[in-house]
Design a protein around this motif. Structure first.
Motif, PDB file in Angstrom:
ATOM      1  N   SER A  67       5.615   8.942  -3.936  1.00 43.10           N
ATOM      2  CA  SER A  67       4.925  10.291  -3.426  1.00 43.10           C
ATOM      3  C   SER A  67       3.318  10.024  -2.961  1.00 43.10           C
ATOM      4  CB  SER A  67       5.004  11.318  -4.412  1.00 43.10           C
ATOM      5  OG  SER A  67       4.465  10.748  -5.679  1.00 43.10           O
ATOM      6  N   ASN A  68       2.766   9.026  -3.539  1.00 46.60           N
ATOM      7  CA  ASN A  68       1.549   8.867  -3.245  1.00 46.60           C
ATOM      8  C   ASN A  68       1.339   7.821  -1.890  1.00 46.60           C
ATOM      9  OD1 ASN A  68      -1.351   9.160  -3.321  1.00 46.60           O
ATOM     10  ND2 ASN A  68      -1.350   6.974  -4.073  1.00 46.60           N
ATOM     11  N   LEU A  69       2.145   6.789  -2.017  1.00 42.99           N
ATOM     12  CA  LEU A  69       2.399   5.834  -0.914  1.00 42.99           C
ATOM     13  C   LEU A  69       3.732   5.601  -0.191  1.00 42.99           C
ATOM     14  CD1 LEU A  69       0.117   2.865  -2.074  1.00 42.99           C
ATOM     15  CD2 LEU A  69      -0.587   4.810  -0.500  1.00 42.99           C
ATOM     16  N   PRO A  70       4.003   6.696   0.565  1.00 42.77           N
ATOM     17  CA  PRO A  70       5.415   6.545   1.034  1.00 42.77           C
ATOM     18  C   PRO A  70       5.696   5.282   1.922  1.00 42.77           C
ATOM     19  CG  PRO A  70       4.533   8.722   1.490  1.00 42.77           C
ATOM     20  CD  PRO A  70       3.486   7.826   0.923  1.00 42.77           C
ATOM     21  N   VAL A  71       6.763   4.830   2.097  1.00 47.02           N
ATOM     22  CA  VAL A  71       7.007   3.478   3.235  1.00 47.02           C
ATOM     23  C   VAL A  71       6.389   4.043   4.456  1.00 47.02           C
ATOM     24  CG1 VAL A  71       8.693   2.449   4.590  1.00 47.02           C
ATOM     25  CG2 VAL A  71       9.083   2.784   1.955  1.00 47.02           C
ATOM     26  N   GLY A  72       5.561   3.129   5.017  1.00 47.32           N
ATOM     27  CA  GLY A  72       4.760   3.337   6.204  1.00 47.32           C
ATOM     28  C   GLY A  72       3.472   3.685   6.290  1.00 47.32           C
ATOM     29  N   SER A  73       2.953   3.894   4.929  1.00 46.26           N
ATOM     30  CA  SER A  73       1.499   4.050   4.612  1.00 46.26           C
ATOM     31  C   SER A  73       0.887   2.947   4.849  1.00 46.26           C
ATOM     32  CB  SER A  73       1.435   4.337   2.961  1.00 46.26           C
ATOM     33  OG  SER A  73       2.055   5.727   2.714  1.00 46.26           O
ATOM     34  N   VAL A  74      -0.587   3.029   5.451  1.00 52.07           N
ATOM     35  CA  VAL A  74      -1.356   1.864   5.805  1.00 52.07           C
ATOM     36  C   VAL A  74      -2.596   1.961   5.052  1.00 52.07           C
ATOM     37  CG1 VAL A  74      -2.976   1.055   7.720  1.00 52.07           C
ATOM     38  CG2 VAL A  74      -0.739   2.352   8.432  1.00 52.07           C
ATOM     39  N   LEU A  75      -2.947   0.641   4.444  1.00 55.98           N
ATOM     40  CA  LEU A  75      -3.869   0.614   3.546  1.00 55.98           C
ATOM     41  C   LEU A  75      -4.863  -0.703   4.098  1.00 55.98           C
ATOM     42  CD1 LEU A  75      -2.096  -0.240   0.310  1.00 55.98           C
ATOM     43  CD2 LEU A  75      -2.894   2.120   0.996  1.00 55.98           C
ATOM     44  N   ARG A  76      -6.239  -0.167   4.009  1.00 50.27           N
ATOM     45  CA  ARG A  76      -7.247  -1.489   4.407  1.00 50.27           C
ATOM     46  C   ARG A  76      -7.821  -1.808   3.084  1.00 50.27           C
ATOM     47  NH1 ARG A  76     -12.289  -0.413   4.523  1.00 50.27           N
ATOM     48  NH2 ARG A  76     -12.161   1.907   5.111  1.00 50.27           N
ATOM     49  N   VAL A  77      -7.810  -3.278   3.165  1.00 48.49           N
ATOM     50  CA  VAL A  77      -8.384  -4.123   1.823  1.00 48.49           C
ATOM     51  C   VAL A  77      -9.179  -5.143   2.440  1.00 48.49           C
ATOM     52  CG1 VAL A  77      -7.857  -5.432   0.011  1.00 48.49           C
ATOM     53  CG2 VAL A  77      -6.241  -3.639   0.673  1.00 48.49           C
ATOM     54  N   GLY A  78     -10.472  -5.189   2.026  1.00 50.79           N
ATOM     55  CA  GLY A  78     -11.313  -6.094   3.095  1.00 50.79           C
ATOM     56  C   GLY A  78     -11.270  -5.719   4.411  1.00 50.79           C
ATOM     57  N   THR A  79     -11.066  -6.778   5.058  1.00 54.93           N
ATOM     58  CA  THR A  79     -11.044  -6.829   6.689  1.00 54.93           C
ATOM     59  C   THR A  79      -9.602  -6.573   7.362  1.00 54.93           C
ATOM     60  OG1 THR A  79     -11.052  -8.992   7.185  1.00 54.93           O
ATOM     61  CG2 THR A  79     -13.359  -7.571   7.014  1.00 54.93           C
ATOM     62  N   CYS A  80      -8.373  -6.556   6.274  1.00 53.07           N
ATOM     63  CA  CYS A  80      -7.315  -6.343   6.742  1.00 53.07           C
ATOM     64  C   CYS A  80      -6.530  -5.163   6.636  1.00 53.07           C
ATOM     65  CB  CYS A  80      -6.140  -7.072   5.361  1.00 53.07           C
ATOM     66  SG  CYS A  80      -6.926  -8.822   5.414  1.00 53.07           S
ATOM     67  N   ARG A  81      -5.715  -4.788   7.469  1.00 56.70           N
ATOM     68  CA  ARG A  81      -4.638  -3.600   7.404  1.00 56.70           C
ATOM     69  C   ARG A  81      -3.298  -4.209   6.895  1.00 56.70           C
ATOM     70  NH1 ARG A  81      -7.814  -1.607  11.475  1.00 56.70           N
ATOM     71  NH2 ARG A  81      -8.738   0.561  10.709  1.00 56.70           N
ATOM     72  N   LEU A  82      -2.717  -3.351   6.075  1.00 61.72           N
ATOM     73  CA  LEU A  82      -1.545  -3.616   5.558  1.00 61.72           C
ATOM     74  C   LEU A  82      -0.645  -2.492   5.577  1.00 61.72           C
ATOM     75  CD1 LEU A  82      -3.691  -4.963   3.013  1.00 61.72           C
ATOM     76  CD2 LEU A  82      -1.688  -6.377   3.439  1.00 61.72           C
ATOM     77  N   VAL A  83       0.724  -2.328   5.572  1.00 61.66           N
ATOM     78  CA  VAL A  83       1.758  -1.522   5.569  1.00 61.66           C
ATOM     79  C   VAL A  83       2.574  -1.386   4.321  1.00 61.66           C
ATOM     80  CG1 VAL A  83       3.289  -2.285   7.393  1.00 61.66           C
ATOM     81  CG2 VAL A  83       3.077   0.296   7.193  1.00 61.66           C
ATOM     82  N   VAL A  84       2.747  -0.389   3.856  1.00 59.25           N
ATOM     83  CA  VAL A  84       4.026  -0.351   2.789  1.00 59.25           C
ATOM     84  C   VAL A  84       5.334  -0.747   3.145  1.00 59.25           C
ATOM     85  CG1 VAL A  84       5.012   0.946   0.976  1.00 59.25           C
ATOM     86  CG2 VAL A  84       2.523   1.045   1.182  1.00 59.25           C
ATOM     87  N   THR A  85       6.143  -1.516   2.760  1.00 60.67           N
ATOM     88  CA  THR A  85       7.523  -1.724   3.017  1.00 60.67           C
ATOM     89  C   THR A  85       8.700  -0.985   2.394  1.00 60.67           C
ATOM     90  OG1 THR A  85       7.759  -3.698   2.090  1.00 60.67           O
ATOM     91  CG2 THR A  85       6.563  -4.078   4.103  1.00 60.67           C
ATOM     92  N   PRO A  86       9.755  -0.966   2.846  1.00 60.98           N
ATOM     93  CA  PRO A  86      10.912  -0.294   2.037  1.00 60.98           C
ATOM     94  C   PRO A  86      11.462  -1.169   1.078  1.00 60.98           C
ATOM     95  CG  PRO A  86      11.539  -1.035   4.500  1.00 60.98           C
ATOM     96  CD  PRO A  86      10.195  -1.317   4.349  1.00 60.98           C
ATOM     97  N   TYR A  87      10.817  -2.644   1.339  1.00 53.06           N
ATOM     98  CA  TYR A  87      11.782  -3.410   0.591  1.00 53.06           C
ATOM     99  C   TYR A  87      11.296  -3.368  -1.167  1.00 53.06           C
ATOM    100  CZ  TYR A  87      14.262  -7.901  -1.031  1.00 53.06           C
ATOM    101  OH  TYR A  87      15.055  -8.604  -1.706  1.00 53.06           O
ATOM    102  N   PRO A  88      12.403  -3.167  -1.924  1.00 55.35           N
ATOM    103  CA  PRO A  88      12.036  -2.673  -3.302  1.00 55.35           C
ATOM    104  C   PRO A  88      11.460  -4.085  -3.950  1.00 55.35           C
ATOM    105  CG  PRO A  88      14.275  -2.950  -3.117  1.00 55.35           C
ATOM    106  CD  PRO A  88      13.946  -3.014  -1.734  1.00 55.35           C
ATOM    107  N   HIS A  89      10.355  -3.579  -5.005  1.00 54.35           N
ATOM    108  CA  HIS A  89       9.604  -4.588  -5.645  1.00 54.35           C
ATOM    109  C   HIS A  89      10.068  -4.696  -7.055  1.00 54.35           C
ATOM    110  CE1 HIS A  89       7.215  -7.460  -6.913  1.00 54.35           C
ATOM    111  NE2 HIS A  89       5.709  -7.234  -7.073  1.00 54.35           N
ATOM    112  N   ASN A  90      10.956  -5.347  -7.419  1.00 55.60           N
ATOM    113  CA  ASN A  90      11.631  -5.439  -8.864  1.00 55.60           C
ATOM    114  C   ASN A  90      11.282  -6.697  -9.487  1.00 55.60           C
ATOM    115  OD1 ASN A  90      13.096  -3.068  -8.199  1.00 55.60           O
ATOM    116  ND2 ASN A  90      14.598  -4.588  -7.073  1.00 55.60           N
ATOM    117  N   GLY A  91      11.509  -6.616 -10.852  1.00 58.41           N
ATOM    118  CA  GLY A  91      10.939  -8.082 -11.556  1.00 58.41           C
ATOM    119  C   GLY A  91      12.067  -8.970 -11.447  1.00 58.41           C
ATOM    120  N   CYS A  92      11.648 -10.432 -11.272  1.00 56.81           N
ATOM    121  CA  CYS A  92      12.701 -11.293 -11.076  1.00 56.81           C
ATOM    122  C   CYS A  92      12.858 -12.105 -12.199  1.00 56.81           C
ATOM    123  CB  CYS A  92      12.237 -12.273  -9.726  1.00 56.81           C
ATOM    124  SG  CYS A  92      10.665 -13.053 -10.258  1.00 56.81           S
TER     125      CYS A  92
END
Length: 155
Positions: A67-92
């Motif tokens: 709800s806060n960071l839907p897929v496609g949200s864009v973040l800036r960290v340092g000098t980078c831009r990154l986008v939230v992906t739909p792939y689920p991050h689960n414990g391996c």
């Protein structure tokens, strides 16, 4: 080799993800390029152990819920831009081995687990640059909230 460490800074590239990360061995998995975990949840699970054992590229003080960071949200960290992906991050399996079945259960079976993203999110690099420990994480834009279609007449 499962040696883990936290570099003071790292370069992120569109083609290679984070410098020194094993992801470079699977570059076809762009939706799993950068693994991110919420710092408070990581500290709770690690229970005094080093956060390096989580296996994530970054831990952040940010609500990673859908709800806060839907897929496609864009973040800036340092000098980078990154986008939230739909792939689920689960414990391996490595996560379960390091932190135990209870930690895997905690992140995996709580109600609304998928929405809360207790294990974190994956990001894809869209603008290369450098990140460093302590960099601010800025939400530049948010994707479409889960389950909501664009307004009629938009697009």
């Amino acid at each position: 080799d499962e040696t883990r460490y936290t570099p003071a800074s790292a370069a992120l590239t569109v083609q290679g993800g984070m410098s020194g990360d094993r992801w470079v061995d699977t570059p076809h998995k762009l939706d799993q390029q950068i693994a991110v975990q919420n710092t408070a949840i990581a500290q709770l699970i690690a229970n005094g152990q080093s956060l390096c054992g989580m296996g994530d590229n970054m831990t952040v003080d940010l609500d990673l819920s859908a709800s806060n960071l839907p897929v496609g949200s864009v973040l800036r960290v340092g000098t980078c831009r990154l986008v939230v992906t739909p792939y689920p991050h689960n414990g391996c399996a490595k996560f379960k081995r390091r932190f135990g079945r209870d930690a895997s259960t905690f992140i995996g079976v709580l109600p609304r687990r998928d929405e809360q993203r207790m294990r974190g999110v994956y990001l894809r690099v869209t603008q290369p640059g450098d990140v460093a420990v302590g960099d601010d994480v800025v939400v530049e834009s948010r994707g479409e909230p889960p389950g909501e279609a664009p307004a009629e007449g938009s697009g």
